[in-house]
Design an enzyme around this catalytic site. Structure first.
Site, short mmCIF file in Angstrom:
data_model
loop_
_atom_site.label_atom_id
_atom_site.label_comp_id
_atom_site.label_asym_id
_atom_site.label_seq_id
_atom_site.Cartn_x
_atom_site.Cartn_y
_atom_site.Cartn_z
CD GLU A 26 32.86 -17.88 47.28
OE1 GLU A 26 32.60 -18.75 46.44
OE2 GLU A 26 32.52 -16.69 47.16
CE LYS A 160 33.95 -9.40 39.80
NZ LYS A 160 34.00 -10.74 40.36
N1 PSU Z 1 30.91 -12.95 42.23
C1 PSU Z 1 32.22 -12.66 42.20
N2 PSU Z 1 33.12 -13.68 42.31
C2 PSU Z 1 32.72 -14.99 42.48
C3 PSU Z 1 31.32 -15.26 42.53
C4 PSU Z 1 30.46 -14.22 42.41
O1 PSU Z 1 32.58 -11.52 42.06
O2 PSU Z 1 33.58 -15.88 42.57
C5 PSU Z 1 30.86 -16.66 42.75
C6 PSU Z 1 30.42 -16.85 44.22
O3 PSU Z 1 30.74 -18.16 44.62
C7 PSU Z 1 28.91 -16.69 44.13
C8 PSU Z 1 28.64 -17.32 42.80
O4 PSU Z 1 28.22 -17.32 45.17
O5 PSU Z 1 29.70 -16.90 41.97
C9 PSU Z 1 27.30 -16.91 42.25
O6 PSU Z 1 27.00 -17.66 41.12
P1 PSU Z 1 25.54 -17.60 40.49
O7 PSU Z 1 25.42 -16.20 39.95
O8 PSU Z 1 25.56 -18.64 39.43
O9 PSU Z 1 24.58 -17.88 41.59
#
Ligand code: PSU
Ligand code: MN
Length: 303
Positions: A26, A160
């Site tokens: 990603e 996390k």
């Molecule tokens: N969690 C992490 N590092 C990240 C992300 C999540 O520890 O970089 C990023 C990933 O790309 C994940 C996104 O898909 O954040 C999720 O964002 P949201 O909670 O807005 O869906």
């Protein structure tokens, strides 16, 4: 019609033609998950690990209105430095592509693009999930819904604990998404090898993971699989220390009334700041560890 949106790098084109295993990566982690220059350096090193382990890396992003499957060095550098790159999840793809903008793909969007490109295995750091207090904010990452319907296996280090891990597991259960521990019975929590939660299944080898993935799709059970691979012990952070840091980050997000797609990047940035970079070192180590496992699973699937 579809092909007009996809652009493959030369390496991925050759890999596809030769029937080599391919691993998707990603780009939100590059643009919005880590600071420059560690983000670009890590992206390159992760790609190198995928190659060393017999697979072809395909880092995915939206650039100039195209879905890029595999990026050049210059493109990685651009994603790492530019402020003109939107965080792109499922709902953002049509706008960014039709308006010829740039986007860094989240887990959800990377899964979509990987499936379009016929890639079955995707390596990342952590998935999004159900946020704490989602019962009032309704903040649930689109990553979970994507896992429910898109046929890509996601290798990660769990999620996390900025999230509610228990509710995240409940959501995935409802949606029929298997959460497998790679060599563990316990759900890893990104910076730590363990959490208070169990995974649904334990897989001890890449071959076992590949068998389970194949079986799911042979049965016509659409959707992904979460392969949760714990951070290596020597890189793990102390649990109570991280719990404290995360509480502080959450309190500040609440106070500043951060909402929508800003929530996760805000929390990630705060955690990094509060750990004085320790979280970044751990983050880099666990993504590399996932790259080894993902390449092995992709190789086994390709056999
Ligand atoms: N969690 C992490 N590092 C990240 C992300 C999540 O520890 O970089 C990023 C990933 O790309 C994940 C996104 O898909 O954040 C999720 O964002 P949201 O909670 O807005 O869906
Ligand atoms: Mn959200």
């Amino acid at each position: 019609m579809l092909e007009q949106w996809l652009e493959y790098s030369q390496e991925v084109t050759e890999g596809r033609a030769a029937g080599k295993p391919i691993v998707a990566l990603e780009s939100t982690i590059i643009s919005h998950g880590m600071p420059y220059p560690q983000n670009v350096q890590t992206a390159r090193e992760v790609e190198a690990i995928v190659r060393e382990n017999g697979a072809v890396p395909a880092t995915i992003a939206i650039l100039d209105g195209k879905i890029k499957i595999g990026l050049s060095d210059e493109e990685l550098e651009f994603l790492g430095q530019s402020k003109d790159v939107e965080k792109a999840s499922r709902r953002d793809l049509p706008f960014l592509l039709s308006m010829k903008k740039n986007g860094a793909t989240t887990v959800a969007a990377t899964m979509i693009c990987a499936e379009l490109a016929g890639i079955q295995v995707f390596v990342t750091g952590g998935i999004g999930g159900v946020h704490r207090e989602a019962e009032t904010t309704m903040d649930i990452s689109a990553d979970l819904q994507e896992l429910a319907k898109t046929n890509v296996a996601v290798v990660c280090a769990g999620a996390k604990s900025i999230l509610d891990l228990g509710l995240t597991l409940e959501y995935l259960e409802t949606q029929g998404v298997p959460v497998a521990g790679f060599g563990t019975d316990i759900l890893p929590a990104f910076y730590t090898m363990t959490s208070p939660y169990k995974v649904n299944f334990r897989l001890d080898t890449a071959e076992a993971a590949a068998e389970m993935i194949k079986t799911k799709w042979q049965l016509g059970l659409d959707g992904g699989i979460v392969i949760a691979n714990p951070i290596p012990e020597e890189d793990a952070l102390e649990e109570s220390f991280m719990a404290n840091v995360i509480e502080k980050a959450l309190a500040e997000a609440r106070e500043k009334q951060i909402t929508g797609k800003e929530v996760t990047p805000f929390l990630l940035g705060k955690v990094k700041e509060l750990t004085e970079g320790k979280s970044l070192v751990a983050n880099i180590a666990l993504v590399k560890n996932n790259a080894r496992v993902g390449a092995a699973i992709a190789s086994s699937l390709a056999e």
